[in-house]
Design a protein around this motif. Structure first.
Motif, short mmCIF file in Angstrom:
data_model
loop_
_atom_site.label_atom_id
_atom_site.label_comp_id
_atom_site.label_asym_id
_atom_site.label_seq_id
_atom_site.Cartn_x
_atom_site.Cartn_y
_atom_site.Cartn_z
N LYS A 157 -0.77 3.55 -2.89
CA LYS A 157 -1.42 4.63 -2.15
C LYS A 157 -1.97 5.71 -3.08
N TYR A 208 0.84 -1.20 0.00
CA TYR A 208 0.00 0.00 0.00
C TYR A 208 0.88 1.25 0.00
N GLU A 209 1.85 1.30 0.94
CA GLU A 209 2.69 2.49 1.07
C GLU A 209 3.57 2.71 -0.16
#
Ligand code: NAP
Ligand code: MG
Length: 399
Positions: free
Chosen positions: A229, A224-225
């Motif tokens: 994102k 995700y990061e």
């Protein structure tokens, strides 16, 4: 169509429906291009199952496939079809080659209310289909003794971990998973969420399983990061992690409309609960997505053997073709998106609409008529498909 769809034909009643769906609903309207693979049991046996492998590789090459339900042989089927061997599950073979994750989504109909009153939109379950309890090592402890876990690395160094000091009989279980598989799973989930423009939820028991389950959570958080994102933000959707107990409670009071990613066992159990609460297995579609964004669409149900034997006796059956129709529309729409072919996407949309409109007009198969609130007429599969064809024809003519 510019690029062919990979078409995987199948067995029994769904093979009969497959032909009817193509003839009545697709071929009259689409200049259909497919690369055809017959995954019917006879052909799998003739080709020593090579046809299944070829069809999966074709999906990697072209990017989109549509699959009919197939028989996974057991001892009884080996006899019934006179097979050379008890061939493996085609879905298992295809999943392994595509390294894919399975997403199961219910088709919602006005007049068939989910058991859970608050659910208004579909909930898609994404199940990690590798490892954990499905590849475990288990041991029956018959009396007092010490259980330990050992790991020997490639240089021969050993790590030992005490499990339990047994005073009497009991049981032991050991699970494993692979980083490569967990990353593939997480990547497929993020890509699918982006393709559906729906929030992604992931839940495990990381507070109790501080290394095993926590690792799944860490992989999702890392991807995700580092990777998703911005894309999620741009699509207006969220990634959300919560403990599985909390997730269950939230799912029950939600409106639906999100993707719920789960570990192997959790996904196995929860997908059956979600399917039943939304109405019927015959209204559940399934998409296999590879980490590189290749898609294989199918119905979640099997070949409906009981109906097929009735069909062989010359009886008309009322087998529900909706999930198989939606497998076709899912695949045609995805092909259209990838090729920038709006007309093809438009046709997929029109066929889905005509199908829902037919049911919402009171015409359906027997399984749905039993659940429908309102006047419902139960039709044979063929009559039901004719009714859909009628609605589709008028919708296309009025455009
Ligand atoms: P199934 O084919 O899903 O059928 C189980 C029962 O569910 C049917 O007998 C029928 O109930 C109802 N049902 C399922 N789909 C329906 C539909 N479209 N319309 C109306 N009713 C429907 O499961 P199964 O009987 O356990 O398995 C049959 C064969 O399918 C097996 O050989 C298995 O290997 C294979 N299978 C393949 C896949 C796949 O390819 N993805 C998945 C599962 C099973 P009633 O009899 O009460 O009408
Ligand atoms: Mg299950």
């Amino acid at each position: 169509m510019s690029t062919p769809l990979v078409e995987m034909d199948g067995d029994e009643m769904t093979r009969i429906l497959w032909r009817m769906i193509k003839d009545k609903l697709i071929i009259p309207y689409v200049d259909l291009k497919t690369e055809y693979y017959d995954l019917g049991l006879k052909k799998r046996d003739e080709t020593d199952d090579q046809i299944t492998i070829d069809s999966a590789n074709a999906t990697l090459k072209y990017g989109v496939a549509v699959k009919c339900a197939t028989v996974t042989p057991n001892a009884q089927r080996v006899k019934e079809y006179g097979l050379k061997k008890m061939w493996k599950s085609p879905n298992g073979t295809i999943r392994a080659i595509m390294d894919g994750t399975v997403f199961r989504e219910p088709i919602l109909i006005k007049g068939i209310r989910p058991t859970v009153r608050t659910w208004k939109k579909p909930i898609t379950v994404a199940r990690h289909a590798y490892g954990d309890v499905y590849k475990d090592a288990e041991f029956r402890v018959t009396g007092a003794g010490k259980a330990e876990m050992f790991f020997t690395d490639s240089l021969g160094a050993e790590t030992a971990l005490p499990i339990h000091d047994f005073k009497g009989p009991g049981i032991v279980q050991c699970l494993y998973n692979l980083d490569s598989s967990i990353y593939s799973f997480a990547n497929a989930c993020f890509r699918f969420a982006l393709s559906k423009k729906q929030d992604l939820w992931f839940s495990t028991k990381d507070t109790i399983s501080k290394i095993y389950d926590h690792h799944f959570k860490d992989v999702f958080a890392e991807l995700y990061e580092t990777k998703y994102k911005d894309a999620l933000h741009d699509a207006g959707i969220e990634y959300f992690y919560t403990l599985i107990d909390d997730a269950v409670a939230r799912v029950m009071r939600s409106e639906g409309g999100f993707i719920w990613a789960l570990k192997n066992y959790d996904g196995d159990v929860m997908s059956d609960m979600i399917a039943t609460a939304f109405g019927s297995l015959a209204m559940m579609t399934s998409v296999l997505v590879s980490p590189n964004g290749q898609f294989e669409y199918e119905a979640a149900h099997g070949t409906v053997t009981r109906h097929f034997y009735q069909h062989l006796e010359g009886k008309e059956t009322s087998t529900n073709p909706v999930a198989t129709i939606f497998a076709w529309t899912g695949a045609l729409r995805k092909r259209g998106e990838l090729d920038g072919n709006n007309e093809l996407c438009g046709f997929a949309e029109a066929l889905e609409k005509a199908t829902l409109q037919t049911i919402e007009g009171g015409l359906m198969t027997k399984d749905l008529a039993l659940l429908y609130e309102g006047d419902a007429k139960a039709l044979s599969s063929e009559k039901f498909l004719d009714a859909i064809a009628g609605n589709l024809k008028s919708a296309i003519a009025s455009k």
